[in-house]
Design a protein around this motif. Structure first.
Motif, PDB file in Angstrom:
ATOM      1  N   LEU A 117       0.821  -1.209   0.000  1.00 25.83           N
ATOM      2  CA  LEU A 117       0.000   0.000   0.000  1.00 25.83           C
ATOM      3  C   LEU A 117       0.858   1.263   0.000  1.00 25.83           C
ATOM      4  N   ARG A 118       0.285   2.324  -0.533  1.00 20.62           N
ATOM      5  CA  ARG A 118       0.887   3.648  -0.495  1.00 20.62           C
ATOM      6  C   ARG A 118      -0.028   4.570   0.303  1.00 20.62           C
ATOM      7  N   LEU A 119       0.505   5.680   0.758  1.00 24.34           N
ATOM      8  CA  LEU A 119      -0.300   6.643   1.514  1.00 24.34           C
ATOM      9  C   LEU A 119      -1.522   7.078   0.721  1.00 24.34           C
ATOM     10  N   LEU A 120      -1.354   7.285  -0.573  1.00 17.04           N
ATOM     11  CA  LEU A 120      -2.483   7.743  -1.382  1.00 17.04           C
ATOM     12  C   LEU A 120      -3.585   6.691  -1.508  1.00 17.04           C
ATOM     13  N   ASP A 121      -3.266   5.432  -1.165  1.00 18.06           N
ATOM     14  CA  ASP A 121      -4.269   4.364  -1.216  1.00 18.06           C
ATOM     15  C   ASP A 121      -5.170   4.348   0.015  1.00 18.06           C
ATOM     16  N   VAL A 122      -4.710   4.912   1.125  1.00 15.40           N
ATOM     17  CA  VAL A 122      -5.423   4.729   2.391  1.00 15.40           C
ATOM     18  C   VAL A 122      -5.981   6.035   2.964  1.00 15.40           C
ATOM     19  N   ALA A 123      -5.686   7.171   2.348  1.00 20.04           N
ATOM     20  CA  ALA A 123      -6.182   8.450   2.854  1.00 20.04           C
ATOM     21  C   ALA A 123      -7.600   8.719   2.348  1.00 20.04           C
ATOM     22  N   ASP A 124      -8.350   9.514   3.094  1.00 25.79           N
ATOM     23  CA  ASP A 124      -9.685   9.927   2.660  1.00 25.79           C
ATOM     24  C   ASP A 124      -9.590  10.953   1.533  1.00 25.79           C
ATOM     25  N   LEU A 125      -8.634  11.862   1.662  1.00 24.81           N
ATOM     26  CA  LEU A 125      -8.429  12.917   0.675  1.00 24.81           C
ATOM     27  C   LEU A 125      -6.941  13.004   0.351  1.00 24.81           C
ATOM     28  N   VAL A 126      -6.615  13.203  -0.906  1.00 23.94           N
ATOM     29  CA  VAL A 126      -5.212  13.260  -1.323  1.00 23.94           C
ATOM     30  C   VAL A 126      -4.940  14.587  -2.017  1.00 23.94           C
ATOM     31  N   LEU A 127      -3.958  15.321  -1.502  1.00 21.59           N
ATOM     32  CA  LEU A 127      -3.468  16.542  -2.125  1.00 21.59           C
ATOM     33  C   LEU A 127      -2.095  16.240  -2.717  1.00 21.59           C
ATOM     34  N   ASP A 128      -1.964  16.464  -3.999  1.00 22.82           N
ATOM     35  CA  ASP A 128      -0.768  16.091  -4.743  1.00 22.82           C
ATOM     36  C   ASP A 128       0.151  17.298  -4.919  1.00 22.82           C
ATOM     37  N   THR A 129       1.392  17.180  -4.438  1.00 22.74           N
ATOM     38  CA  THR A 129       2.355  18.277  -4.620  1.00 22.74           C
ATOM     39  C   THR A 129       2.830  18.368  -6.063  1.00 22.74           C
ATOM     40  N   GLY A 130       2.740  17.272  -6.801  1.00 29.90           N
ATOM     41  CA  GLY A 130       3.246  17.248  -8.163  1.00 29.90           C
ATOM     42  C   GLY A 130       4.751  17.193  -8.248  1.00 29.90           C
ATOM     43  N   ALA A 131       5.426  17.113  -7.101  1.00 28.67           N
ATOM     44  CA  ALA A 131       6.890  17.089  -7.088  1.00 28.67           C
ATOM     45  C   ALA A 131       7.406  15.865  -7.851  1.00 28.67           C
ATOM     46  N   PRO A 132       8.463  16.019  -8.618  1.00 30.98           N
ATOM     47  CA  PRO A 132       8.951  14.916  -9.455  1.00 30.98           C
ATOM     48  C   PRO A 132       9.592  13.795  -8.648  1.00 30.98           C
ATOM     49  N   GLU A 133       9.763  12.671  -9.305  1.00 25.39           N
ATOM     50  CA  GLU A 133      10.427  11.531  -8.672  1.00 25.39           C
ATOM     51  C   GLU A 133      11.809  11.948  -8.194  1.00 25.39           C
ATOM     52  N   GLY A 134      12.140  11.564  -6.973  1.00 23.31           N
ATOM     53  CA  GLY A 134      13.429  11.932  -6.407  1.00 23.31           C
ATOM     54  C   GLY A 134      13.473  13.341  -5.882  1.00 23.31           C
ATOM     55  N   ASP A 135      12.369  14.089  -6.040  1.00 19.40           N
ATOM     56  CA  ASP A 135      12.262  15.471  -5.575  1.00 19.40           C
ATOM     57  C   ASP A 135      13.355  16.353  -6.164  1.00 19.40           C
TER      58      ASP A 135
END
Length: 243
Positions: free
Chosen positions: A154-172
């Motif tokens: 699982l990922r955090l985005l799979d278990v949250a009620d609401l997801v806010l996406d930073t859009g930050a790229p892989e590896g930041d």
């Protein structure tokens, strides 16, 4: 365009792209306002550098007063080697929640750039089990590009009620210098804005409902100390490291 200009542009572009999530932000703000009207507090959690936006929202001048930081010293950003090991430990996130005064109907914001480690995932799961609304601030791009370290995948985005996406790229990393060096972290900047936007939206909702939002004043302004003492009084005993 030099590297500084390219970095500035990358940050501005990511901040602008968050406007597509205004409806999610509005829902998160409304849920927060509902909790505050009922005497609840806003809980925030992050590990490593994802702790920085959570810290910034806590006892912040111009910010909500009832913000509780779920702070674990083993997950602090100034202990990077320790953090990288602890946040991968199954069961640790559940233990953190079980030690907190979290109440049904309150809101918990979990910040994690990757959202793939067991601690933020378990923490979100456990909080939802206890009746909280869980808001994730994470990067879908990084999370979906990386294998989950959670035992169930699982990922955090799979278990949250609401997801806010930073859009930050892989590896930041938002840009590559001429010699191939990857740099330009963006996740902390965007996550901090999203968390403050959520709080400001909650203030606006409270005002629309005819309630005064519990907002802190700078201690370096006239009557700052007295104002903060009054605003914090109803929440004494529920906030971490109270001033």
């Amino acid at each position: 365009m030099n590297a500084i200009e390219a970095y500035r542009r990358a940050v501005i572009d990511l901040l602008a792209e968050t406007s597509s999530q205004d409806q999610i932000l509005a829902t998160a703000s409304r849920r927060t306002a509902e909790s505050l009207r009922s005497g609840g507090v806003l809980h925030v959690f992050g590990s490593g550098h994802s702790m920085l936006p959570a810290i910034d929202a806590t006892f912040r001048a111009g910010g909500l007063a009832p913000v509780h930081l779920l702070h674990d010293p083993s997950l602090a950003p100034w202990e990077p080697t320790r953090v990288s090991r602890v946040e991968r430990l199954p069961g640790y996130g559940t233990a953190i929640v079980d030690l907190q005064d979290l109440r049904r109907g309150e809101v918990l914001v979990v910040l994690s750039h990757s959202g793939i480690n067991p601690v933020p995932v378990e923490l979100a799961q456990r909080a939802r089990d206890r009746g909280l609304c869980v808001v994730a601030i994470t990067s879908r791009r990084h999370s979906l590009a990386s294998a989950s370290r959670h035992p169930d995948g699982l990922r955090l985005l799979d278990v949250a009620d609401l997801v806010l996406d930073t859009g930050a790229p892989e590896g930041d990393v938002a840009l590559t210098l001429p010699d191939g060096t990857e740099t330009g972290p963006t996740s902390t900047i965007v996550a901090t804005m999203l968390l403050h936007a959520l709080a400001i939206g909650a203030m606006e909702q409270l005002i629309a409902d005819g309630a005064a939002p519990p907002v802190l004043r700078s201690m370096n302004r006239a009557d700052g100390d007295a104002t903060n003492e009054r605003v914090l009084a109803p929440f004494r005993g529920r906030l971490s490291r109270e001033p």
